[in-house]
Design an enzyme around this catalytic site. Sequence first.
Site, PDB file in Angstrom:
ATOM      1  N   GLU A 150      59.848  45.046  59.242  1.00 37.94           N
ATOM      2  CA  GLU A 150      59.164  43.766  59.430  1.00 37.94           C
ATOM      3  C   GLU A 150      59.148  43.399  60.913  1.00 37.94           C
ATOM      4  O   GLU A 150      60.169  43.012  61.481  1.00 37.94           O
ATOM      5  CB  GLU A 150      59.877  42.671  58.634  1.00 37.94           C
ATOM      6  CG  GLU A 150      60.058  42.992  57.166  1.00 37.94           C
ATOM      7  CD  GLU A 150      61.252  42.245  56.578  1.00 37.94           C
ATOM      8  OE1 GLU A 150      61.244  40.989  56.624  1.00 37.94           O
ATOM      9  OE2 GLU A 150      62.181  42.912  56.097  1.00 37.94           O
TER      10      GLU A 150
ATOM     11  N   HIS B 282      55.781  41.893  54.480  1.00 35.21           N
ATOM     12  CA  HIS B 282      57.018  42.374  53.872  1.00 35.21           C
ATOM     13  C   HIS B 282      56.778  43.581  52.959  1.00 35.21           C
ATOM     14  O   HIS B 282      57.366  43.675  51.868  1.00 35.21           O
ATOM     15  CB  HIS B 282      57.678  41.248  53.078  1.00 35.21           C
ATOM     16  CG  HIS B 282      59.176  41.312  53.059  1.00 35.21           C
ATOM     17  ND1 HIS B 282      59.862  42.400  52.561  1.00 35.21           N
ATOM     18  CD2 HIS B 282      60.120  40.437  53.468  1.00 35.21           C
ATOM     19  CE1 HIS B 282      61.158  42.171  52.649  1.00 35.21           C
ATOM     20  NE2 HIS B 282      61.342  40.990  53.216  1.00 35.21           N
TER      21      HIS B 282
ATOM     22  N   HIS C  40      62.456  33.083  54.938  1.00 26.33           N
ATOM     23  CA  HIS C  40      61.006  33.284  54.923  1.00 26.33           C
ATOM     24  C   HIS C  40      60.224  31.974  54.781  1.00 26.33           C
ATOM     25  O   HIS C  40      59.268  31.886  54.000  1.00 26.33           O
ATOM     26  CB  HIS C  40      60.619  34.263  53.818  1.00 26.33           C
ATOM     27  CG  HIS C  40      61.192  35.639  54.001  1.00 26.33           C
ATOM     28  ND1 HIS C  40      61.393  36.192  55.253  1.00 26.33           N
ATOM     29  CD2 HIS C  40      61.626  36.567  53.097  1.00 26.33           C
ATOM     30  CE1 HIS C  40      61.905  37.423  55.105  1.00 26.33           C
ATOM     31  NE2 HIS C  40      62.062  37.655  53.828  1.00 26.33           N
TER      32      HIS C  40
END
Length: 351
Positions: free
Chosen positions: A315, A177, A107
């Site tokens: 996602e 998320h 991420h």
Amino acid sequence: MSIAKTFFGNLPNGDGVDLYTITNKNGSSVSLMTLGGGIQALKVPDRNGELADVVLGFDDPVHYLNTDLGYQGLLVGRVANRIRDAKFSIDGVEYHLPANQGTWTLHGGGRFSFTNWEVEEATDNSVTFKKFSPDMEDGFPGNFTLTVKYIFTDEDVLRLEYTVLSDKKTAANPTNHAYFNLSGKSEGTIENHYLKINADHFTETDSDQLPTGELGEVKGTMMDFNDLHKIGDKIDEPFRAIIDGIGYDNNYCLNKAPRDFTQAAVLYDEESGRKMEVYTDLPGVQLYCGGWLAKEGNPGKGDSKVIFRRGVALETQFYPDSVNFPDKFPFSYAMPGEEFKTVTEFRFSAE
């Protein structure tokens, strides 16, 4: 439609976190926080019109900073998901990133998720968050600005409009998320929810769930969600792309042209009747069922704790590690001075 701004709480560094709650004519609402530009609550009706919060999260903003609690509801940038060996190259130049998860980058290193975002604009039905990242911050090239406009409609649609602007050719793969549990209850796993994903393939992965560059077929395997069925039906079946005891944490390659805006997935809770449809113009969606979360002891909102398999994340994204497979995976760089845009919608209804 109406919007209300409230104070959510303080972070350890003293920064305050604000909440912006948009409420539509039906009483449905979404609460968006400046921390990570995240979704803190999302209340929609069941088949009887009863409202309940369908996203996981916390009563205290401090808990959102804990990486072990799974990036609950937060925006992710510059690049979502995994990047092998915490590096990639553009036009022969190699860039080195934070290895914040094993030997790889997860991420984007987490910076975008765990800091406050600027509120660029707030209207009766929208909030626009903005985050600036200077050239080479966390190893990424380009003075990089990401804006995300959340729009909530009277039809219970939450629309996320992402816009990236950079002064150098760079990688961009933002997502949100949020973890959904449509039951609205404070107990129970996601395993009884029904799921459909419009994908015939997934990205093959190694033992660390890093992409190999190859695609696998879902047909005839526990990965197949082309027909609506319960998440728990096959979640613990042994399979090469699944880590034992964790369950789904995999990218699905959507059956669509790369930038067509179409339905990616459907999530349904039979007891409440709540249904969520996910639409996107991106080529992939990561299915993650919270298998890495602790089975007890975590905080949450009230009695609803953020624990093992309590929610499912869908996602929308470019495939994981596309920066290292730009010629094999459908991927677009953000080009200097050109706005890069992508849109995802979460559409709620009840049956």
